[in-house]
Design an enzyme around this catalytic site. Structure first.
Site, PDB file in Angstrom:
ATOM      1  N   LYS A  77       0.856  -1.188   0.000  1.00  0.00           N
ATOM      2  CA  LYS A  77       0.000   0.000   0.000  1.00  0.00           C
ATOM      3  C   LYS A  77       0.896   1.244   0.000  1.00  0.00           C
ATOM      4  CE  LYS A  77      -3.696   2.125   2.817  1.00  0.00           C
ATOM      5  NZ  LYS A  77      -4.549   1.967   4.009  1.00  0.00           N
ATOM      6  N   SER A 152      -9.524   2.012   3.240  1.00  0.00           N
ATOM      7  CA  SER A 152      -8.668   2.744   2.323  1.00  0.00           C
ATOM      8  C   SER A 152      -7.679   1.876   1.549  1.00  0.00           C
ATOM      9  CB  SER A 152      -7.896   3.804   3.094  1.00  0.00           C
ATOM     10  OG  SER A 152      -7.037   3.176   4.046  1.00  0.00           O
ATOM     11  N   SER A 176      -9.651  -0.331   7.435  1.00  0.00           N
ATOM     12  CA  SER A 176      -9.115  -0.243   6.071  1.00  0.00           C
ATOM     13  C   SER A 176      -8.519  -1.498   5.481  1.00  0.00           C
ATOM     14  CB  SER A 176      -8.078   0.868   5.993  1.00  0.00           C
ATOM     15  OG  SER A 176      -8.745   2.094   5.875  1.00  0.00           O
TER      16      SER A 176
HETATM   17  N1  GLN Z   1     -12.612   4.054   6.498  1.00  0.00           N
HETATM   18  C1  GLN Z   1     -12.079   4.515   7.733  1.00  0.00           C
HETATM   19  C2  GLN Z   1     -11.741   5.973   7.652  1.00  0.00           C
HETATM   20  O1  GLN Z   1     -12.016   6.560   6.663  1.00  0.00           O
HETATM   21  C3  GLN Z   1     -10.903   3.690   8.137  1.00  0.00           C
HETATM   22  C4  GLN Z   1      -9.656   4.143   7.539  1.00  0.00           C
HETATM   23  C5  GLN Z   1      -8.506   3.288   7.887  1.00  0.00           C
HETATM   24  O2  GLN Z   1      -8.655   2.264   8.549  1.00  0.00           O
HETATM   25  N2  GLN Z   1      -7.328   3.737   7.501  1.00  0.00           N
HETATM   26  O3  GLN Z   1     -11.192   6.530   8.566  1.00  0.00           O
END
Ligand code: GLN
Length: 480
Positions: A77, A152, A176
């Site tokens: 990532k 993400s 994420s």
């Molecule tokens: N979707 C969540 C957010 O927008 C989690 C993001 C993540 O785990 N990096 O914060």
């Protein structure tokens, strides 16, 4: 024919001299070539470097000196440092930035002869649930290209889903890894906070951030975790606890009945997709039929978890992201007249909308007038959430719940609906807030053929049991 979705099969083929690491790399490069323009997964593919490394590893294999991950090809990532390679957190503000050092996870994987085939897209600074908040455009779900892969770590999930590599490292702060794994029909692990060193992970919300793993096989995940987990001199939050040989115990889920809790609300809350509720009901039935005790557990604090997460994570983000000032890293606005306008213009032009929203929200909750009302209060509620969740594990071995309240939505469908987008994390933020390990596994398909994930949460540092139980669930599903 080699089964490219399993490292065991790749390893056997290498051992039997039916293939070479070079041939494996060529295979993945070909898949990337075929699919990347449609799916928009890789920001960079390290073609030459991967091929060169493959030759070296083939040589080591013939000499008997290769590491335990020889033949494993992975993606990273775009938030994990890999020395001498571009790193942007999928943001314009890090344009042209190159990692100065390797993340600890990268060092440990490379030492075992992994091949990193490229860097994959994500939501900007890991903030998002759909991959649409990226300076490089949305990644597409390989099974349903008009839909999001989740976020993400959407690029990581799709790189594995589409067979562009065997495994991927992502990061999970509030869901994420688990949410995209659920949307992409693969397995995603968020370990206990502190199980894996965060050194070399671009920080979003440091007290929640974890590095996580995507794969199709539990066994591959277990082996990778075993290699990357553990104490680290350069990350004091990395636990000193011994790392078990996870890969040796994934079949250890003995036949003795387990005590399993399920989130009571997951069966009857009308805001949850009915097919996801059905998946929960079916799973509960299957487990009961196997002799396990499966009982409902109420979790009244669930409704407070998302607000707590968004207060604390944005507060931490506003601090962490203050370092991107146009001086030390990446992008600098060409129109600045003085120091203040350099900061303002660089940050205005360099950050995307969602990142700016969170920096502002975080700055607000930390401001003198509101600190106690929001930040301090949220910390207290976080403590309660953790205590309540730990209490559940006094009586139960595992806690199951859906990974997501709904299936993968269409690209653009939730545009502008910030709160609905945040709700995608309803079931993943509790484990993040409490620092507990959790896995999402593909458990069912909706009538439209969309993947449905089951989330299994375990007690702190019980990854060994969690992986074994996940493996057991997968076998149950396959009827083995
Ligand atoms: N979707 C969540 C957010 O927008 C989690 C993001 C993540 O785990 N990096 O914060």
């Amino acid at each position: 024919m080699i089964d490219f979705s399993s490292f065991a099969s790749i390893r056997t083929a290498l051992h039997d001299k039916k293939t070479t690491v070079s041939a494996i790399v060529s295979h993945y490069l070909q898949v990337i070539e075929q699919k990347n323009s449609e799916l928009n997964v890789f920001l960079e593919v390290y073609t030459q470097e991967a091929q060169n490394r493959a030759l070296e590893i083939d040589k080591k294999l013939s000499e008997g000196t290769a590491g335990r991950l020889a033949g494993m090809v992975i993606s990273l990532k775009d938030v994990i440092c890999h020395k001498g390679h571009g790193l942007q957190a999928s943001s314009k503000i890090l344009e042209g930035f190159e990692s100065q050092f390797d993340a600890t996870v990268v060092t440990r994987l490379l030492a075992e002869d992994v091949i990193i085939i490229g860097r994959v897209g994500c939501d900007e600074f890991a903030m998002g649930s759909s991959n649409e908040n990226s300076a490089f455009g949305a990644v597409r779900n390989a099974d349903h290209p008009d839909r999001v892969p989740g976020g993400s770590s959407g690029g990581s999930a799709v790189s594995v889903q589409a067979g562009m590599c065997l495994l991927s490292l992502g990061s999970d702060t509030g869901g994420s890894v688990r949410q995209p794994a659920a949307f992409c029909n693969i397995i995603g692990l968020k370990p206990t906070y502190g199980r894996i060193s965060r050194y070399g992970l671009i920080a979003y919300a440091s007290s929640f951030d974890t590095i996580g793993i995507f794969s199709k096989q539990v066994e591959d995940m277990a082996l990778t975790l075993e290699i990357i987990a553990g104490a680290d001199d350069v990350d004091s939050t990395a636990s000193q606890k011994t790392v078990p040989a996870y890969s040796q115990s994934i079949d250890a889920m003995d036949k003795s009945p387990r005590k399993i809790a399920y989130l009571a609300r997951a069966l009857d809350d009308e805001s949850i997709n009915p097919e996801i509720r059905q998946m929960m009901a079916d799973t509960i039935e299957t487990l009961k039929a196997q002799g396990h005790s499966v009982e409902p557990v109420d979790f009244q604090l669930l409704d407070y978890t998302l607000p707590v997460y968004y207060i604390l994570s944005t507060a931490e983000a506003s601090t962490n992201l203050s370092r991107f000032d146009g001086i030390r890293y990446g992008y600098r606005s060409p129109d600045a007249q003085d120091l203040e306008s350099l900061y303002k213009k660089t940050r205005t032009e360099g950050f995307g909308q969602e990142v700016k929203r969170r920096i502002m929200l975080g700055t607000f909750v930390l401001s003198a007038d509101y600190y106690d009302a929001y930040f301090t209060k949220a910390q207290k509620v976080r403590r309660l959430i953790r205590e309540k969740m730990l209490e559940v594990f006094k009586n139960y071995d595992f806690w199951i719940m859906p990974t997501t309240p709904d299936t993968a939505f269409k690209i653009g469908e939730l545009k502008g609906e910030t709160v609905n987008m945040y709700l995608a994390d309803l079931f993943t933020v509790p484990a993040s807030t409490a620092g507990l390990p959790a896995i999402s596994i593909p458990q069912a398909k909706s009538s439209e053929g969309l993947a449905i994930g089951l989330q299994v949460v375990a007690n702190e540092f019980e990854e060994e049991q969690l992986l074994a139980f996940t493996n057991y669930l997968q076998k149950l599903k396959k009827g083995k």
